[in-house]
Design an enzyme around this catalytic site. Sequence first.
Site, PDB file in Angstrom:
ATOM      1  N   ASP A   1       0.851  -1.192   0.000  1.00 46.33           N
ATOM      2  CA  ASP A   1       0.000   0.000   0.000  1.00 46.33           C
ATOM      3  C   ASP A   1       0.887   1.244   0.000  1.00 46.33           C
ATOM      4  OD1 ASP A   1      -1.816   2.016   0.462  1.00 46.33           O
ATOM      5  OD2 ASP A   1      -2.154   1.480   2.571  1.00 46.33           O
TER       6      ASP A   1
ATOM      7  N   ASP B   1      -4.010   3.902   2.597  1.00 50.43           N
ATOM      8  CA  ASP B   1      -5.452   3.698   2.821  1.00 50.43           C
ATOM      9  C   ASP B   1      -5.760   2.260   3.253  1.00 50.43           C
ATOM     10  OD1 ASP B   1      -4.998   2.331   0.497  1.00 50.43           O
ATOM     11  OD2 ASP B   1      -6.560   3.318  -0.685  1.00 50.43           O
TER      12      ASP B   1
ATOM     13  N   ASP C   1      -1.791  -1.229  -3.816  1.00 48.09           N
ATOM     14  CA  ASP C   1      -2.070  -0.486  -5.043  1.00 48.09           C
ATOM     15  C   ASP C   1      -0.917  -0.619  -6.037  1.00 48.09           C
ATOM     16  OD1 ASP C   1      -0.120   1.397  -4.058  1.00 48.09           O
ATOM     17  OD2 ASP C   1      -1.700   2.163  -2.738  1.00 48.09           O
TER      18      ASP C   1
ATOM     19  N   ASP D   1      -5.352 -10.363 -15.564  1.00 44.28           N
ATOM     20  CA  ASP D   1      -6.455 -11.294 -15.370  1.00 44.28           C
ATOM     21  C   ASP D   1      -7.580 -10.916 -16.323  1.00 44.28           C
ATOM     22  OD1 ASP D   1      -7.988 -13.303 -13.819  1.00 44.28           O
ATOM     23  OD2 ASP D   1      -6.571 -12.810 -12.229  1.00 44.28           O
TER      24      ASP D   1
ATOM     25  N   ASP E   1      -9.845 -16.328 -16.143  1.00 37.91           N
ATOM     26  CA  ASP E   1     -10.619 -16.815 -15.021  1.00 37.91           C
ATOM     27  C   ASP E   1     -11.690 -17.829 -15.468  1.00 37.91           C
ATOM     28  OD1 ASP E   1     -11.026 -16.084 -12.104  1.00 37.91           O
ATOM     29  OD2 ASP E   1     -13.067 -15.759 -12.829  1.00 37.91           O
TER      30      ASP E   1
ATOM     31  N   GLU F   1      -7.594 -20.731 -16.444  1.00 35.25           N
ATOM     32  CA  GLU F   1      -7.935 -21.342 -15.156  1.00 35.25           C
ATOM     33  C   GLU F   1      -9.086 -22.295 -15.443  1.00 35.25           C
ATOM     34  OE1 GLU F   1      -9.505 -20.359 -10.644  1.00 35.25           O
ATOM     35  OE2 GLU F   1     -10.495 -19.557 -12.408  1.00 35.25           O
TER      36      GLU F   1
ATOM     37  N   HIS G   1      -4.284 -17.143  -4.709  1.00 39.89           N
ATOM     38  CA  HIS G   1      -5.170 -16.328  -3.861  1.00 39.89           C
ATOM     39  C   HIS G   1      -6.451 -17.063  -3.475  1.00 39.89           C
ATOM     40  CE1 HIS G   1      -6.736 -16.108  -7.858  1.00 39.89           C
ATOM     41  NE2 HIS G   1      -7.827 -15.507  -7.427  1.00 39.89           N
ATOM     42  N   ASP G   2      -6.681 -18.250  -4.024  1.00 33.03           N
ATOM     43  CA  ASP G   2      -7.888 -19.026  -3.699  1.00 33.03           C
ATOM     44  C   ASP G   2      -7.596 -20.217  -2.802  1.00 33.03           C
ATOM     45  OD1 ASP G   2      -9.495 -17.455  -5.373  1.00 33.03           O
ATOM     46  OD2 ASP G   2      -9.068 -18.712  -7.116  1.00 33.03           O
TER      47      ASP G   2
HETATM   48  C1  GLC Z   1     -11.624 -17.751  -9.992  1.00 39.03           C
HETATM   49  C2  GLC Z   1     -10.830 -16.774  -9.159  1.00 39.03           C
HETATM   50  C3  GLC Z   1     -11.530 -16.575  -7.854  1.00 39.03           C
HETATM   51  C4  GLC Z   1     -12.898 -16.007  -8.134  1.00 39.03           C
HETATM   52  C5  GLC Z   1     -13.681 -16.867  -9.110  1.00 39.03           C
HETATM   53  C6  GLC Z   1     -14.846 -16.107  -9.670  1.00 39.03           C
HETATM   54  O1  GLC Z   1     -11.653 -19.022  -9.439  1.00 39.03           O
HETATM   55  O2  GLC Z   1      -9.513 -17.203  -9.042  1.00 39.03           O
HETATM   56  O3  GLC Z   1     -10.810 -15.742  -6.977  1.00 39.03           O
HETATM   57  O4  GLC Z   1     -13.619 -15.898  -6.934  1.00 39.03           O
HETATM   58  O5  GLC Z   1     -12.903 -17.264 -10.207  1.00 39.03           O
HETATM   59  O6  GLC Z   1     -14.404 -15.091 -10.528  1.00 39.03           O
END
Ligand code: GLC
Length: 547
Positions: free
Chosen positions: A21, A25, A29, A98, A200, A251, A325-326
């Site tokens: 950051d 805030d 970023d 993304d 995605d 993905e 991140h998931d």
């Molecule tokens: C993918 C992303 C995830 C998101 C989902 C819906 O799996 O990696 O973070 O919640 O798609 O977009």
Amino acid sequence: MNPPWWKTCVAYQIYPRSFCDSDGDGVGDLRGIISKLDYLERLGIGMLWLCPVYASPNDDNGYDISDYEALQPEFGTLDDWIALRDGLHARGIRLVMDLVANHSSDEHAWFIESRAAKDSAKRDWYIWRPPAADGGPPNDWQSVFGGPAWEFDAASGEYYLHLFSKKQPDLNWENTAFRAELFAMMRRWVELGVDGFRMDVINLISKPEGLGAGGDEGGMDRALNGPRMRDHLAEMRREVFAGTDLVTIGETPGMPLELAREVTDERAPLLDMQFHFEHVDLDHAPGASKWDCTPMTMPALRATLSRWQEGMEPHGWNSLYLGNHDQPRAVSRYGDDGRYRRESATLLMTLLLTLKGTPFIYQGDEIGMANVAFDAIDDYRDIETLNAWRWLTGERGFDAAAALAMIRTKSRDNARTPMQWSAAPNAGFSTATPWIAPNPDYAAHNVAAAETDPDSVLHYTRRLIALRRETVALQHGRYCLLDAEHPALWLYERLDASTRCVIALNFSATAQALPAPLNTMRRVLTNVRNPSADTLAAWEARILVPA
Ligand code: GLC
């Protein structure tokens, strides 16, 4: 012919909300990322995957996009993005953005127009269906985040489909005008200098025929790898990527190996590579929810990843990851985040960087960041987690302690706590209270401390990336499993015409004999201080070449 750039480089994934950051805030970023460019360069990466930075009401932290061509103001401006692009390119790092195009936000202008009236020009850009005979949803599909995948719109008397939250309506890829507009938008980002897209849930874009027409039984896994997916991907390739060297990374949850091999076949690729989910789904029974966790074992992991290593030969290509991140943190899930945290984090990094494919390091894994155990559900932020809490403590009947234990193990927020830069307040991530609390272990586990410790995960990761960059066999050599049975050792080699590398990984807290003749090979890297020729120490990882 030279291999494409994305086959030889190591990638790094940034979740911008949680990376750095710059303006105090509490939210990461673009300027924050720019301030860490030298850090990224020193790691030795060649590709950065940036999670969504587009305008979004943040129902799902940017995976609900309200304008594909505007930046999220809390992340910065287009000028900031251009400065990031240029700073990366000056350091030889490509920028992958993304692309979230299975769905948009319900606040996107397209959806607002689609919803406005049944005869709106964009009505068909989303998936609307009349109610079933009993007035309920058109079919029984459930949303990935819990509850029905259909939301009723009282004004028009119809339901719209949302495979994720109800603020993420699914776009209708059967509509030609929508696809043309999407591809035009992508081409504008290409003109702005992106080097590729991570797409995605791209294998959900083609819904089965007859959707919602009655008799459409079965869960939403029927939307996976749908009938026109190949056509749509082929069209996208022609319309957006022809004549470029951009990379496309899908993905693709629930994409079987045979299909992944076909889709990434270098002779006629639809995608250059894809993320499968088989190894991250190993800790729950098939059909069980992700929260109903069973232990993750090395033999299962070895069998699964070996199957993909061998199965993608000779023309497919893997994306490699142990966390993102998931997912929970890799060291907490596949390693030992207690006594052997350093050893197991470096072992996992060795695995990631010595398999065949393009490795993706998730931010913080290079310093061995671990799962967080927040005290209360109020500390969690993720929509999936908060929905799961209601389901686990409601319908499933777990008490708060049991539900919290499940959430601590599997919540996506494990990976979303702020990047731990130093022992300063808020882990050096921000001068303000962060949007999600840092993992309290940051006092000991942070980049500044790792820089001063020659044995740190960070220094090891840098050495490993450098070794991979100079060792062609580690990039392109064939993977060959040496022992499919050993309960603790994972032994494999990477072979090309001129080199042979053996990788020996001890996935246990007890020393293990290194079988002959591997004990006569020359060691090029190990993650322990005083290695013995014949024995692998607890969680030792070793890379060997012929003596
Ligand atoms: C993918 C992303 C995830 C998101 C989902 C819906 O799996 O990696 O973070 O919640 O798609 O977009």
